[in-house]
Design a protein around this motif. Structure first.
Motif, PDB file in Angstrom:
ATOM      1  N   ILE A  57       0.832  -1.205   0.000  1.00 59.12           N
ATOM      2  CA  ILE A  57       0.000   0.000   0.000  1.00 59.12           C
ATOM      3  C   ILE A  57       0.865   1.253   0.000  1.00 59.12           C
ATOM      4  O   ILE A  57       0.539   2.245  -0.660  1.00 59.12           O
ATOM      5  CB  ILE A  57      -1.008  -0.018   1.175  1.00 59.12           C
ATOM      6  CG1 ILE A  57      -2.033   1.117   1.049  1.00 59.12           C
ATOM      7  CG2 ILE A  57      -0.305   0.085   2.494  1.00 59.12           C
ATOM      8  CD1 ILE A  57      -3.035   0.892  -0.027  1.00 59.12           C
ATOM      9  N   LEU A  58       1.975   1.231   0.729  1.00 58.79           N
ATOM     10  CA  LEU A  58       2.877   2.385   0.732  1.00 58.79           C
ATOM     11  C   LEU A  58       3.557   2.554  -0.623  1.00 58.79           C
ATOM     12  O   LEU A  58       3.765   3.683  -1.071  1.00 58.79           O
ATOM     13  CB  LEU A  58       3.919   2.240   1.841  1.00 58.79           C
ATOM     14  CG  LEU A  58       3.424   2.498   3.254  1.00 58.79           C
ATOM     15  CD1 LEU A  58       4.529   2.266   4.265  1.00 58.79           C
ATOM     16  CD2 LEU A  58       2.888   3.904   3.386  1.00 58.79           C
ATOM     17  N   ARG A  59       3.895   1.435  -1.270  1.00 58.93           N
ATOM     18  CA  ARG A  59       4.494   1.527  -2.621  1.00 58.93           C
ATOM     19  C   ARG A  59       3.508   2.151  -3.593  1.00 58.93           C
ATOM     20  O   ARG A  59       3.891   2.967  -4.430  1.00 58.93           O
ATOM     21  CB  ARG A  59       4.917   0.149  -3.108  1.00 58.93           C
ATOM     22  CG  ARG A  59       6.153  -0.373  -2.439  1.00 58.93           C
ATOM     23  CD  ARG A  59       6.650  -1.603  -3.123  1.00 58.93           C
ATOM     24  NE  ARG A  59       5.610  -2.639  -3.161  1.00 58.93           N
ATOM     25  CZ  ARG A  59       5.766  -3.873  -2.764  1.00 58.93           C
ATOM     26  NH1 ARG A  59       6.928  -4.280  -2.344  1.00 58.93           N
ATOM     27  NH2 ARG A  59       4.771  -4.730  -2.814  1.00 58.93           N
ATOM     28  N   LEU A  60       2.233   1.771  -3.492  1.00 63.77           N
ATOM     29  CA  LEU A  60       1.218   2.359  -4.368  1.00 63.77           C
ATOM     30  C   LEU A  60       1.028   3.845  -4.077  1.00 63.77           C
ATOM     31  O   LEU A  60       0.845   4.643  -5.000  1.00 63.77           O
ATOM     32  CB  LEU A  60      -0.104   1.613  -4.212  1.00 63.77           C
ATOM     33  CG  LEU A  60      -0.119   0.195  -4.775  1.00 63.77           C
ATOM     34  CD1 LEU A  60      -1.439  -0.490  -4.427  1.00 63.77           C
ATOM     35  CD2 LEU A  60       0.108   0.205  -6.265  1.00 63.77           C
ATOM     36  N   CYS A  61       1.091   4.238  -2.817  1.00 64.12           N
ATOM     37  CA  CYS A  61       0.979   5.655  -2.464  1.00 64.12           C
ATOM     38  C   CYS A  61       2.163   6.444  -3.014  1.00 64.12           C
ATOM     39  O   CYS A  61       1.985   7.566  -3.520  1.00 64.12           O
ATOM     40  CB  CYS A  61       0.894   5.824  -0.954  1.00 64.12           C
ATOM     41  SG  CYS A  61      -0.658   5.262  -0.248  1.00 64.12           S
ATOM     42  N   ILE A  62       3.354   5.888  -2.927  1.00 65.46           N
ATOM     43  CA  ILE A  62       4.537   6.557  -3.460  1.00 65.46           C
ATOM     44  C   ILE A  62       4.440   6.674  -4.975  1.00 65.46           C
ATOM     45  O   ILE A  62       4.780   7.718  -5.551  1.00 65.46           O
ATOM     46  CB  ILE A  62       5.818   5.812  -3.025  1.00 65.46           C
ATOM     47  CG1 ILE A  62       6.042   6.015  -1.527  1.00 65.46           C
ATOM     48  CG2 ILE A  62       7.030   6.280  -3.817  1.00 65.46           C
ATOM     49  CD1 ILE A  62       7.134   5.171  -0.942  1.00 65.46           C
ATOM     50  N   ALA A  63       3.958   5.637  -5.632  1.00 69.84           N
ATOM     51  CA  ALA A  63       3.788   5.688  -7.086  1.00 69.84           C
ATOM     52  C   ALA A  63       2.753   6.728  -7.477  1.00 69.84           C
ATOM     53  O   ALA A  63       2.943   7.481  -8.438  1.00 69.84           O
ATOM     54  CB  ALA A  63       3.394   4.309  -7.610  1.00 69.84           C
ATOM     55  N   ALA A  64       1.656   6.818  -6.727  1.00 67.84           N
ATOM     56  CA  ALA A  64       0.621   7.813  -7.016  1.00 67.84           C
ATOM     57  C   ALA A  64       1.148   9.226  -6.781  1.00 67.84           C
ATOM     58  O   ALA A  64       0.903  10.139  -7.585  1.00 67.84           O
ATOM     59  CB  ALA A  64      -0.610   7.554  -6.156  1.00 67.84           C
ATOM     60  N   LEU A  65       1.890   9.427  -5.709  1.00 68.39           N
ATOM     61  CA  LEU A  65       2.476  10.735  -5.425  1.00 68.39           C
ATOM     62  C   LEU A  65       3.488  11.126  -6.503  1.00 68.39           C
ATOM     63  O   LEU A  65       3.529  12.279  -6.933  1.00 68.39           O
ATOM     64  CB  LEU A  65       3.139  10.730  -4.048  1.00 68.39           C
ATOM     65  CG  LEU A  65       3.778  12.034  -3.600  1.00 68.39           C
ATOM     66  CD1 LEU A  65       2.711  13.118  -3.467  1.00 68.39           C
ATOM     67  CD2 LEU A  65       4.514  11.838  -2.296  1.00 68.39           C
ATOM     68  N   SER A  66       4.266  10.167  -6.946  1.00 63.97           N
ATOM     69  CA  SER A  66       5.223  10.420  -8.026  1.00 63.97           C
ATOM     70  C   SER A  66       4.504  10.821  -9.307  1.00 63.97           C
ATOM     71  O   SER A  66       4.931  11.737 -10.012  1.00 63.97           O
ATOM     72  CB  SER A  66       6.080   9.173  -8.248  1.00 63.97           C
ATOM     73  OG  SER A  66       7.033   9.404  -9.249  1.00 63.97           O
ATOM     74  N   GLY A  67       3.397  10.164  -9.614  1.00 65.49           N
ATOM     75  CA  GLY A  67       2.614  10.515 -10.795  1.00 65.49           C
ATOM     76  C   GLY A  67       2.006  11.900 -10.682  1.00 65.49           C
ATOM     77  O   GLY A  67       1.994  12.669 -11.648  1.00 65.49           O
ATOM     78  N   LEU A  68       1.514  12.248  -9.481  1.00 61.16           N
ATOM     79  CA  LEU A  68       0.947  13.578  -9.265  1.00 61.16           C
ATOM     80  C   LEU A  68       2.007  14.662  -9.425  1.00 61.16           C
ATOM     81  O   LEU A  68       1.781  15.685 -10.081  1.00 61.16           O
ATOM     82  CB  LEU A  68       0.311  13.653  -7.880  1.00 61.16           C
ATOM     83  CG  LEU A  68      -0.304  14.988  -7.496  1.00 61.16           C
ATOM     84  CD1 LEU A  68      -1.520  15.290  -8.372  1.00 61.16           C
ATOM     85  CD2 LEU A  68      -0.678  14.986  -6.031  1.00 61.16           C
ATOM     86  N   LEU A  69       3.183  14.445  -8.856  1.00 58.16           N
ATOM     87  CA  LEU A  69       4.273  15.412  -9.001  1.00 58.16           C
ATOM     88  C   LEU A  69       4.746  15.516 -10.447  1.00 58.16           C
ATOM     89  O   LEU A  69       5.150  16.585 -10.898  1.00 58.16           O
ATOM     90  CB  LEU A  69       5.429  15.055  -8.075  1.00 58.16           C
ATOM     91  CG  LEU A  69       5.151  15.254  -6.587  1.00 58.16           C
ATOM     92  CD1 LEU A  69       6.310  14.738  -5.756  1.00 58.16           C
ATOM     93  CD2 LEU A  69       4.864  16.698  -6.268  1.00 58.16           C
ATOM     94  N   PHE A  70       4.671  14.415 -11.187  1.00 59.49           N
ATOM     95  CA  PHE A  70       5.010  14.433 -12.607  1.00 59.49           C
ATOM     96  C   PHE A  70       4.052  15.354 -13.364  1.00 59.49           C
ATOM     97  O   PHE A  70       4.476  16.162 -14.192  1.00 59.49           O
ATOM     98  CB  PHE A  70       4.960  13.009 -13.166  1.00 59.49           C
ATOM     99  CG  PHE A  70       5.137  12.928 -14.651  1.00 59.49           C
ATOM    100  CD1 PHE A  70       6.369  13.172 -15.226  1.00 59.49           C
ATOM    101  CD2 PHE A  70       4.079  12.591 -15.468  1.00 59.49           C
ATOM    102  CE1 PHE A  70       6.541  13.088 -16.599  1.00 59.49           C
ATOM    103  CE2 PHE A  70       4.238  12.505 -16.834  1.00 59.49           C
ATOM    104  CZ  PHE A  70       5.474  12.749 -17.398  1.00 59.49           C
TER     105      PHE A  70
END
Length: 92
Positions: A57-70
């Motif tokens: 779940i934390l990996r998915l949150c980090i991936a989502a945050l990375s996509g948002l910052l992108f």
């Protein structure tokens, strides 16, 4: 995760081209962009290795945050010709 982090950090390479690449010859520009690509890949590899120890779940949150910052970086590149950094945040 590694490929996702590489993709979402590709704006750093675009910023290198905008600020430094236009004044260089084509060979120097290719070397600069190659160095930028290696830097992005190295940083993404380290982050992916760190994330591999985290729960899913934390990996998915980090991936989502990375996509948002992108998406924010793409917006700021298009409108302000710079990626999101401390100077741009102070302007806001």
């Amino acid at each position: 995760m590694f490929f996702w982090l590489c993709l979402t950090n590709a704006t750093q390479i675009m910023q290198l081209y905008i600020y430094e690449g236009k004044s260089l010859s084509s060979v120097e520009m290719m070397l600069l962009l190659g160095e930028g690509a290696l830097r992005v890949a190295g940083l993404s590899l380290v982050l992916a290795l760190i994330c591999s120890f985290l729960p899913r779940i934390l990996r998915l949150c980090i991936a989502a945050l990375s996509g948002l910052l992108f998406l924010v970086d793409i917006f700021s590149l298009l409108h302000y010709h710079s990626v999101l950094d401390a100077g741009l945040l102070q302007t806001f």
